[in-house]
Write an enzyme that holds these catalytic residues in place. Structure first.
Site, PDB file in Angstrom:
ATOM      1  N   HIS A 194      19.122  -1.417  29.105  1.00 36.22           N
ATOM      2  CA  HIS A 194      20.278  -1.574  28.226  1.00 36.22           C
ATOM      3  C   HIS A 194      20.827  -3.003  28.207  1.00 36.22           C
ATOM      4  CE1 HIS A 194      23.963  -0.312  26.116  1.00 36.22           C
ATOM      5  NE2 HIS A 194      23.409   0.886  25.969  1.00 36.22           N
ATOM      6  N   GLU A 312      17.333  -0.554  22.628  1.00 29.13           N
ATOM      7  CA  GLU A 312      17.143   0.542  23.577  1.00 29.13           C
ATOM      8  C   GLU A 312      15.885   1.323  23.191  1.00 29.13           C
ATOM      9  OE1 GLU A 312      20.982   2.683  24.167  1.00 29.13           O
ATOM     10  OE2 GLU A 312      21.778   1.037  22.942  1.00 29.13           O
TER      11      GLU A 312
END
Length: 350
Positions: A194, A312
């Site tokens: 992330h 992501e």
């Protein structure tokens, strides 16, 4: 209180990064490739805290958002919208509708930590736990490896899951991220990295950067970003990045991939390009990083809603509840593998 990570190793450059609220020591370790690309990772959340890319013979640019110490990372999970800066995310990245997962004739109620929904593994997730540093290599293509084993039935995820992540700097200035996982019981899983990227520099805005996505469709969602199960064509939509376009100022969308190359990001300012490759079926694109003027970013930066962009790479959000979505169940005795490559290069234009 000391933990296993206080055992310094001769195989990596480590320094104390701070302490958790439970007085566990947190270290960061730094590796460099032969071109001067430099990566720093924290035990807390197996988090990428810094990624420096050479942009000339005399300078480099830190292209990921982060904090200066472990205390700020831990505090960030109490922000109105925790940013998960640079963390390994799971056990299930993204949203699960009402936290309910049905499989093997069972109904599992996971923790609901986003209104009535589950996101990013719940309140006690992989991102805010201290991982065990496992190993490092410092020669050609240096690497750092971390591992974490969840407690039995942690957050109502069945059994116990062991996750290992390796961060490797390749000599062609690429960062390779590899997740492995095994579980003692069948369990839903969806891991991702992330980091918030900004090729202009971590203390800049995404404005001025350019983006291209290699996807034909994206997931339709409701107002709470829960997938409906439908796919929307990219062409002609508000999320049409099939050709190079200005980096969006607001996006929180899952794009369906049909090839390993997922995305390209380019900074005209630094003449720096990043290509994202993955073995995952989707990439979720999110612009943000806001710390609400409550926590300073590293080097006293003020992170705001336009500070960085996330890539992501992952399975679809809420995949366990849609039969036509890719399988998101890790079976007991089987192995999970997630691989993503962030390739950097200097170039004057795309």
């Amino acid at each position: 209180m000391k933990n296993e990570n206080s055992q310094l190793t001769s195989h990596s450059i480590a320094r104390l990064f701070g302490f958790t609220q439970k007085e566990k020591e947190v270290y960061v370790r730094t590796i460099r490739n032969q071109n001067g690309m430099e990566l720093t990772v924290s035990d807390l959340g197996a988090t990428i805290t810094s990624l420096k890319i050479p942009v000339s013979d005399y300078s480099n640019v830190d292209v990921v958002l982060g904090f200066d110490n472990a205390e700020d990372y831990e505090a960030s999970f109490s922000l109105p919208s925790p940013p998960f800066l640079g963390a390994a995310v799971g056990l299930y990245a993204g949203r699960i509708n009402k936290g309910i997962v049905k499989f093997n004739g069972r109904v599992i109620q996971l923790e609901t930590n986003l209104g009535m929904h589950h996101i990013h593994g719940g309140n006690r997730n992989l991102s805010n736990q201290v991982w065990r540093f496992k190993s490092a290599t410092l020669d050609e293509n240096p690497s750092l490896t971390y591992t974490f084993t969840t407690p039995e039935n942690h957050g109502n995820y069945p059994g116990s899951t062991t996750v290992t992540v390796t961060y490797q700097l390749l000599e062609n200035n690429a960062l390779k991220v590899t997740f492995h996982a095994t579980a003692t019981e069948d369990t839903p899983i969806n891991l991702t990295q992330h980091s918030y990227f900004n090729l202009n520099g971590h203390d800049q805005a995404v404005e001025g950067m350019q983006l291209k996505l290699y996807a034909d469709t994206f997931l339709d969602t409701d107002y709470e970003l829960i997938p409906s199960g439908k796919f929307i064509p990219v062409k002609g939509s508000i999320h049409d990045y099939s050709s190079i376009a200005e980096c969006p100022k607001s996006i929180d969308t899952t794009f369906v991939l049909n090839q390993p190359l997922a995305a390209t990001l380019f900074s005209p300012k630094n003449q720096l390009r990043m290509d994202v490759f993955t073995n995952q079926p989707a990439v979720h694109i999110y612009v943000g990083g806001n710390c609400f003027n409550q926590i300073k970013g590293k080097e006293q930066s003020n992170y705001h809603p336009l500070s960085g962009i996330c890539f992501e790479t992952q399975n679809f959000p809420d995949a366990p509840n849609h039969k036509h979505f890719p399988n998101a169940l890790l079976k007991k005795g089987e192995a999970y593998l997630q691989e993503t490559l962030f390739q950097f290069k200097k170039t004057t234009a795309l």
